[in-house]
Design an enzyme around this catalytic site. Structure first.
Site, mmCIF file in Angstrom:
data_model
loop_
_atom_site.group_PDB
_atom_site.id
_atom_site.type_symbol
_atom_site.label_atom_id
_atom_site.label_comp_id
_atom_site.label_asym_id
_atom_site.label_seq_id
_atom_site.Cartn_x
_atom_site.Cartn_y
_atom_site.Cartn_z
ATOM 1 C CE LYS A 100 -4.457 -0.877 1.984
ATOM 2 N NZ LYS A 100 -5.302 -0.672 3.153
ATOM 3 C CG ASP A 115 -8.944 1.746 3.254
ATOM 4 O OD1 ASP A 115 -9.727 0.961 2.672
ATOM 5 O OD2 ASP A 115 -7.787 1.426 3.594
HETATM 6 P P1 NAP Z 1 -1.795 -1.803 10.802
HETATM 7 O O1 NAP Z 1 -1.318 -0.650 9.991
HETATM 8 O O2 NAP Z 1 -0.947 -3.000 10.965
HETATM 9 O O3 NAP Z 1 -2.158 -1.234 12.272
HETATM 10 C C1 NAP Z 1 -2.541 -2.111 13.308
HETATM 11 C C2 NAP Z 1 -3.063 -1.307 14.498
HETATM 12 O O4 NAP Z 1 -3.491 -2.236 15.501
HETATM 13 C C3 NAP Z 1 -2.024 -0.402 15.142
HETATM 14 O O5 NAP Z 1 -2.663 0.694 15.729
HETATM 15 C C4 NAP Z 1 -1.444 -1.343 16.224
HETATM 16 O O6 NAP Z 1 -0.825 -0.682 17.309
HETATM 17 C C5 NAP Z 1 -2.717 -1.997 16.692
HETATM 18 N N1 NAP Z 1 -2.435 -3.275 17.361
HETATM 19 C C6 NAP Z 1 -2.133 -4.463 16.792
HETATM 20 N N2 NAP Z 1 -1.927 -5.408 17.740
HETATM 21 C C7 NAP Z 1 -2.101 -4.789 18.953
HETATM 22 C C8 NAP Z 1 -2.031 -5.222 20.299
HETATM 23 N N3 NAP Z 1 -1.744 -6.489 20.613
HETATM 24 N N4 NAP Z 1 -2.291 -4.327 21.286
HETATM 25 C C9 NAP Z 1 -2.580 -3.038 20.983
HETATM 26 N N5 NAP Z 1 -2.666 -2.560 19.711
HETATM 27 C C10 NAP Z 1 -2.424 -3.438 18.707
HETATM 28 O O7 NAP Z 1 -3.193 -2.351 10.256
HETATM 29 P P2 NAP Z 1 -4.344 -1.516 9.517
HETATM 30 O O8 NAP Z 1 -4.208 -1.666 8.058
HETATM 31 O O9 NAP Z 1 -4.390 -0.151 10.117
HETATM 32 O O10 NAP Z 1 -5.644 -2.352 9.932
HETATM 33 C C11 NAP Z 1 -6.164 -2.300 11.260
HETATM 34 C C12 NAP Z 1 -7.434 -3.150 11.313
HETATM 35 O O11 NAP Z 1 -8.437 -2.578 10.482
HETATM 36 C C13 NAP Z 1 -7.232 -4.588 10.790
HETATM 37 O O12 NAP Z 1 -7.983 -5.445 11.599
HETATM 38 C C14 NAP Z 1 -7.818 -4.537 9.384
HETATM 39 O O13 NAP Z 1 -8.321 -5.792 8.973
HETATM 40 C C15 NAP Z 1 -8.956 -3.553 9.600
HETATM 41 N N6 NAP Z 1 -9.344 -2.872 8.353
HETATM 42 C C16 NAP Z 1 -10.654 -2.975 7.979
HETATM 43 C C17 NAP Z 1 -11.081 -2.315 6.842
HETATM 44 C C18 NAP Z 1 -12.518 -2.430 6.437
HETATM 45 O O14 NAP Z 1 -12.827 -2.175 5.272
HETATM 46 N N7 NAP Z 1 -13.403 -2.729 7.368
HETATM 47 C C19 NAP Z 1 -10.177 -1.556 6.066
HETATM 48 C C20 NAP Z 1 -8.831 -1.478 6.489
HETATM 49 C C21 NAP Z 1 -8.434 -2.143 7.643
HETATM 50 P P3 NAP Z 1 0.785 -0.446 17.271
HETATM 51 O O15 NAP Z 1 1.007 0.753 16.402
HETATM 52 O O16 NAP Z 1 1.139 -0.229 18.688
HETATM 53 O O17 NAP Z 1 1.390 -1.703 16.695
#
Ligand code: NAP
Length: 285
Positions: free
Chosen positions: A78, A115
């Site tokens: 991305k 998004d």
């Molecule tokens: P990302 O860039 O990897 O970010 C992950 C986020 O989750 C960060 O804020 C991370 O905190 C936090 N996190 C992960 N494990 C954690 C833990 N054990 N304790 C506390 N915080 C934790 O991922 P992303 O692309 O932003 O996606 C985030 C979520 O949104 C995913 O579940 C994804 O599937 C979902 N999503 C859904 C859609 C939709 O269309 N509904 C679209 C995009 C994403 P740190 O910074 O501290 O690691």
């Protein structure tokens, strides 16, 4: 003599699109786009393609020549596609990531991030009386998806946006980029930022099947708040279940996934697809 077209012969075929990422087998996008292609009787195809980071540039060069009109892009490409695109929309640049590419007839690659659009369209569809200006918004998480959510909430007129993240520096970074309407809360005090919040968003992966639950205490949550979760497996996350028990309106994350796909489909295949209950069911099967 040969039957093969010469290089100057125009080759016409049904448009191709797809999604690239690694891994990609889990992607629901082919099912979604396949459903829309069938529904609107469009001759075209949408494929999931695993692509390694070291092959990304080559893939983007070759696919347009093979009849592709565009792509969805997911982890881990991305951010990298921004450096390979010729035209990057302001919102993709601000978010720092693109999820939709258009291969233009002039050979240029156009990169966008839908998004944030999908996030807001989901709320508008499933909570039509949601008012972004009703009070502060509270965003939990500071990853890629959170950046898109923050950009779209600010665009929608939210006056105060509170943000918290396990790794505080990432929320500080978002504040530095997105400006004065943001207030950073410490992860240990995440529950406090729900006080008086009108919109609450989980943008972490916590609560997803197989992951830890989100442990932010909801005691300060008002029953007037709208609560939404980007996680959509399960559809009703522990956060949404508890928020609903507290009388809040809740919106699940599946609609965001559906809505973020619509602009790409329209650009590639020339038809704005409808996001409705039938579309939701296709992804739930
Ligand atoms: P990302 O860039 O990897 O970010 C992950 C986020 O989750 C960060 O804020 C991370 O905190 C936090 N996190 C992960 N494990 C954690 C833990 N054990 N304790 C506390 N915080 C934790 O991922 P992303 O692309 O932003 O996606 C985030 C979520 O949104 C995913 O579940 C994804 O599937 C979902 N999503 C859904 C859609 C939709 O269309 N509904 C679209 C995009 C994403 P740190 O910074 O501290 O690691």
């Amino acid at each position: 003599m040969t039957d093969e077209p010469s290089s100057s012969t125009e080759i016409r075929h049904a448009p191709l699109a797809g999604v690239i990422g690694l891994p990609i087998a889990h992607s629901r996008s082919p099912r979604l786009h396949g459903h829309w292609l069938k529904r609107y009787g469009i001759e075209g195809s949408y494929l999931a393609m695993p692509v390694r980071p070291e092959h990304l540039a080559d893939v983007l060069r070759v696919l347009p020549r093979a009849g592709f009109v565009g792509l969805n892009v997911t982890i881990p490409h991305k951010e990298a596609v921004l450096t390979l695109a010729d035209v990057v929309t302001d919102r993709a640049a601000l978010i720092g990531a693109a999820n939709t590419l258009i291969f233009r007839p002039d050979g240029k690659i156009h990169a966008d991030n839908t998004d944030g659009y999908g996030f807001i369209a989901n709320l508008r569809q499933n909570a039509p009386d949601w008012d972004p200006q009703a009070g502060p918004a509270a965003v939990i998480g500071a990853g890629g998806a959170a950046r898109a959510v923050v950009a779209s909430l600010l665009d929608s007129g939210v006056r105060e946006l509170r943000i918290t993240n396990r790794t505080r520096i990432r929320s500080e970074q978002i504040k530095a980029e997105f400006g004065a309407r943001l207030v950073v809360y410490d992860w240990a005090q995440a529950g406090n930022m729900l006080e008086g919040a009108a919109t609450v968003v989980n943008a972490t992966s916590l609560g997803m099947t197989g992951k830890q639950a989100l442990r932010v205490p909801l005691d300060a949550l008002s029953s007037d708040a709208l609560v939404t979760d980007l996680v959509y497996t399960p559809l009703m996350t522990p956060l949404l279940i508890e928020a609903r028990q507290r009388g809040c309106r809740v919106v699940d994350g599946l609609g965001m996934l559906l809505h973020q796909a619509a602009p790409g489909f329209e650009r590639w295949f020339g038809q704005r697809p409808e996001v409705d209950e039938e579309t939701r069911q296709v992804l739930l099967e």
